[in-house]
Design a protein around this motif. Sequence first.
Motif, PDB file in Angstrom:
ATOM      1  N   GLU A 312       0.836  -1.187   0.000  1.00 36.92           N
ATOM      2  CA  GLU A 312       0.000   0.000   0.000  1.00 36.92           C
ATOM      3  C   GLU A 312       0.879   1.248   0.000  1.00 36.92           C
ATOM      4  O   GLU A 312       2.018   1.218   0.482  1.00 36.92           O
ATOM      5  CB  GLU A 312      -0.905  -0.004   1.235  1.00 36.92           C
ATOM      6  N   PRO A 313       0.369   2.384  -0.531  1.00 38.60           N
ATOM      7  CA  PRO A 313       1.159   3.618  -0.520  1.00 38.60           C
ATOM      8  C   PRO A 313       1.637   3.969   0.883  1.00 38.60           C
ATOM      9  O   PRO A 313       0.889   3.895   1.858  1.00 38.60           O
ATOM     10  CB  PRO A 313       0.167   4.665  -1.049  1.00 38.60           C
ATOM     11  N   GLY A 314       2.925   4.336   0.981  1.00 39.13           N
ATOM     12  CA  GLY A 314       3.526   4.704   2.244  1.00 39.13           C
ATOM     13  C   GLY A 314       4.283   3.584   2.930  1.00 39.13           C
ATOM     14  O   GLY A 314       4.999   3.831   3.906  1.00 39.13           O
ATOM     15  N   GLU A 315       4.146   2.345   2.436  1.00 37.51           N
ATOM     16  CA  GLU A 315       4.879   1.240   3.060  1.00 37.51           C
ATOM     17  C   GLU A 315       6.355   1.308   2.669  1.00 37.51           C
ATOM     18  O   GLU A 315       6.698   1.609   1.521  1.00 37.51           O
ATOM     19  CB  GLU A 315       4.277  -0.100   2.665  1.00 37.51           C
ATOM     20  N   VAL A 316       7.214   1.000   3.637  1.00 32.32           N
ATOM     21  CA  VAL A 316       8.659   1.143   3.453  1.00 32.32           C
ATOM     22  C   VAL A 316       9.335  -0.216   3.614  1.00 32.32           C
ATOM     23  O   VAL A 316       9.066  -0.951   4.573  1.00 32.32           O
ATOM     24  CB  VAL A 316       9.242   2.139   4.482  1.00 32.32           C
ATOM     25  N   HIS A 317      10.196  -0.539   2.673  1.00 30.02           N
ATOM     26  CA  HIS A 317      11.058  -1.727   2.751  1.00 30.02           C
ATOM     27  C   HIS A 317      12.509  -1.257   2.838  1.00 30.02           C
ATOM     28  O   HIS A 317      12.882  -0.237   2.251  1.00 30.02           O
ATOM     29  CB  HIS A 317      10.925  -2.608   1.503  1.00 30.02           C
ATOM     30  N   ALA A 318      13.343  -2.002   3.541  1.00 24.22           N
ATOM     31  CA  ALA A 318      14.780  -1.731   3.574  1.00 24.22           C
ATOM     32  C   ALA A 318      15.524  -3.031   3.293  1.00 24.22           C
ATOM     33  O   ALA A 318      15.134  -4.099   3.770  1.00 24.22           O
ATOM     34  CB  ALA A 318      15.196  -1.162   4.924  1.00 24.22           C
ATOM     35  N   LEU A 336      19.448  -0.207   0.693  1.00 25.22           N
ATOM     36  CA  LEU A 336      18.425   0.391  -0.166  1.00 25.22           C
ATOM     37  C   LEU A 336      17.150   0.596   0.631  1.00 25.22           C
ATOM     38  O   LEU A 336      16.750  -0.275   1.410  1.00 25.22           O
ATOM     39  CB  LEU A 336      18.123  -0.510  -1.361  1.00 25.22           C
ATOM     40  N   ILE A 337      16.503   1.738   0.432  1.00 25.24           N
ATOM     41  CA  ILE A 337      15.206   2.010   1.031  1.00 25.24           C
ATOM     42  C   ILE A 337      14.209   2.197  -0.100  1.00 25.24           C
ATOM     43  O   ILE A 337      14.441   2.988  -1.020  1.00 25.24           O
ATOM     44  CB  ILE A 337      15.232   3.264   1.911  1.00 25.24           C
ATOM     45  N   VAL A 338      13.115   1.445  -0.039  1.00 25.88           N
ATOM     46  CA  VAL A 338      12.099   1.473  -1.090  1.00 25.88           C
ATOM     47  C   VAL A 338      10.772   1.907  -0.487  1.00 25.88           C
ATOM     48  O   VAL A 338      10.351   1.377   0.540  1.00 25.88           O
ATOM     49  CB  VAL A 338      11.948   0.086  -1.751  1.00 25.88           C
ATOM     50  N   VAL A 339      10.122   2.867  -1.114  1.00 26.48           N
ATOM     51  CA  VAL A 339       8.838   3.383  -0.647  1.00 26.48           C
ATOM     52  C   VAL A 339       7.772   3.119  -1.706  1.00 26.48           C
ATOM     53  O   VAL A 339       7.967   3.464  -2.880  1.00 26.48           O
ATOM     54  CB  VAL A 339       8.920   4.893  -0.346  1.00 26.48           C
ATOM     55  N   ASP A 340       6.668   2.530  -1.297  1.00 22.55           N
ATOM     56  CA  ASP A 340       5.535   2.341  -2.202  1.00 22.55           C
ATOM     57  C   ASP A 340       4.787   3.664  -2.373  1.00 22.55           C
ATOM     58  O   ASP A 340       4.457   4.337  -1.393  1.00 22.55           O
ATOM     59  CB  ASP A 340       4.568   1.292  -1.645  1.00 22.55           C
ATOM     60  N   VAL A 341       4.545   4.029  -3.625  1.00 27.92           N
ATOM     61  CA  VAL A 341       3.782   5.238  -3.939  1.00 27.92           C
ATOM     62  C   VAL A 341       2.753   4.894  -5.008  1.00 27.92           C
ATOM     63  O   VAL A 341       2.910   3.899  -5.740  1.00 27.92           O
ATOM     64  CB  VAL A 341       4.697   6.371  -4.436  1.00 27.92           C
ATOM     65  N   PRO A 342       1.686   5.699  -5.143  1.00 25.06           N
ATOM     66  CA  PRO A 342       0.706   5.430  -6.211  1.00 25.06           C
ATOM     67  C   PRO A 342       1.349   5.546  -7.595  1.00 25.06           C
ATOM     68  O   PRO A 342       2.346   6.260  -7.778  1.00 25.06           O
ATOM     69  CB  PRO A 342      -0.342   6.516  -5.999  1.00 25.06           C
ATOM     70  N   GLU A 343       0.755   4.878  -8.577  1.00 25.58           N
ATOM     71  CA  GLU A 343       1.278   4.910  -9.936  1.00 25.58           C
ATOM     72  C   GLU A 343       1.384   6.340 -10.472  1.00 25.58           C
ATOM     73  O   GLU A 343       2.317   6.684 -11.193  1.00 25.58           O
ATOM     74  CB  GLU A 343       0.367   4.104 -10.869  1.00 25.58           C
ATOM     75  N   TRP A 344       0.428   7.191 -10.109  1.00 22.11           N
ATOM     76  CA  TRP A 344       0.389   8.538 -10.683  1.00 22.11           C
ATOM     77  C   TRP A 344       1.272   9.525  -9.929  1.00 22.11           C
ATOM     78  O   TRP A 344       1.458  10.660 -10.355  1.00 22.11           O
ATOM     79  CB  TRP A 344      -1.056   9.068 -10.644  1.00 22.11           C
ATOM     80  N   HIS A 345       1.813   9.099  -8.769  1.00 17.17           N
ATOM     81  CA  HIS A 345       2.534  10.025  -7.900  1.00 17.17           C
ATOM     82  C   HIS A 345       3.875  10.406  -8.500  1.00 17.17           C
ATOM     83  O   HIS A 345       4.557   9.590  -9.109  1.00 17.17           O
ATOM     84  CB  HIS A 345       2.752   9.381  -6.526  1.00 17.17           C
ATOM     85  N   CYS A 346       4.249  11.651  -8.326  1.00 19.62           N
ATOM     86  CA  CYS A 346       5.570  12.096  -8.782  1.00 19.62           C
ATOM     87  C   CYS A 346       6.191  12.940  -7.693  1.00 19.62           C
ATOM     88  O   CYS A 346       5.537  13.353  -6.735  1.00 19.62           O
ATOM     89  CB  CYS A 346       5.474  12.903 -10.086  1.00 19.62           C
ATOM     90  N   CYS A 347       7.511  13.194  -7.838  1.00 21.29           N
ATOM     91  CA  CYS A 347       8.229  13.955  -6.821  1.00 21.29           C
ATOM     92  C   CYS A 347       7.864  15.433  -6.864  1.00 21.29           C
ATOM     93  O   CYS A 347       8.284  16.164  -5.995  1.00 21.29           O
ATOM     94  CB  CYS A 347       9.738  13.808  -7.029  1.00 21.29           C
TER      95      CYS A 347
END
Length: 347
Positions: A312-318, A336-347
């Motif tokens: 889900e958006p906001g979940e973090v893996h390391a 490495l740190i990976v963050v789940d974001v929505p498909e449409w999300h941009c920085c």
Amino acid sequence: MTRVPGDLYIKYDSGDDGSDVIPQGAAFWASPSIWLTDTGGNSLPHAITGVDNWVHVQVDSMSTDPRSSVKVQTWVCDYTPGYIGPDSARPSSGGANGRTATVATAVTKSAPGTVHVTWRPTTADLINGPNADTGHLCVGANVYVETLPTPEGARLSGGKLDVINNRHHGWKNITVIRNAGRRTPFAFRLANPGAEPDDFVVRAWELDRETAMGRVEQEHLLMTAFVDLVDGEPEPPPVPAACQQEPRERTWLAQGGRLVLRGLPEATPLRPAEHPAHVELRTVNGRDQSVGLTIRPGELVPVVFVMGCEGEPGEVHAFDIVQQTRDDLVLGGARLIVVDVPEWHCC
């Protein structure tokens, strides 16, 4: 090897008090005492080519006696030879001699000191990445005191850093990746530091939930453009790079609040992932979480890290990726740190 004596040290993790050796398997390449900013003091998750980047190194002490004239050498290194230090330093960071600065204040157990040097990376530093626009390097540091009556450590102009056995040495290598529920690759290269062909093992694994949102990991997440801190104190103003004593994000997080994804209609908190990701390393020898490689001296063997998750958006893996010898000696690694974001999300 025997631990090098001395009171001064660079932390390998946020709980390090310098009193013991770094334990086997610890991520000694993720020091919280080394960080980057721009000239205005704004923290940088990645260095930027063509402009001055400030490298900050904090020095701690196990002694209550003040130490003055504490010096720190820094290098930005290519880790692919299997080590970092003067012998793998990039020309842009001063070559084998690195860049040296003196801590402006006395260093004691209750009062760490920080040095600041500038580094202007060039396009020649865009190496070890999956494309020509990215690079993966390591910052190394060495602490020493030359003045009498109690010199400590030594200035280096050649050789390798030995972070495990010499607490005067520090290493920083961390990368942040954005993920949108798809398989995300991260490419790098491995090398053989010896003089003869040898066998190595490269391993990758997901870290526990507590580590995924650890203190240093939260600091790096807050450095990115897509993460914000809410329900806490206002963002502290930037401290000029030459005056910094700790990353601005560390100061801000210490005042409370929670990390959220920036730019979403509703506040989406960052949190450890509920379910583990699929992790795989791909080489010419196959694909698995642990892969054996035979590497000749001077050879650079490509490896691709791939992870897949449906979070889900906001979940973090390391994740940690580590290269070891056949005798289980750890040569180095990356977090490495990976963050789940929505498909449409941009920085």
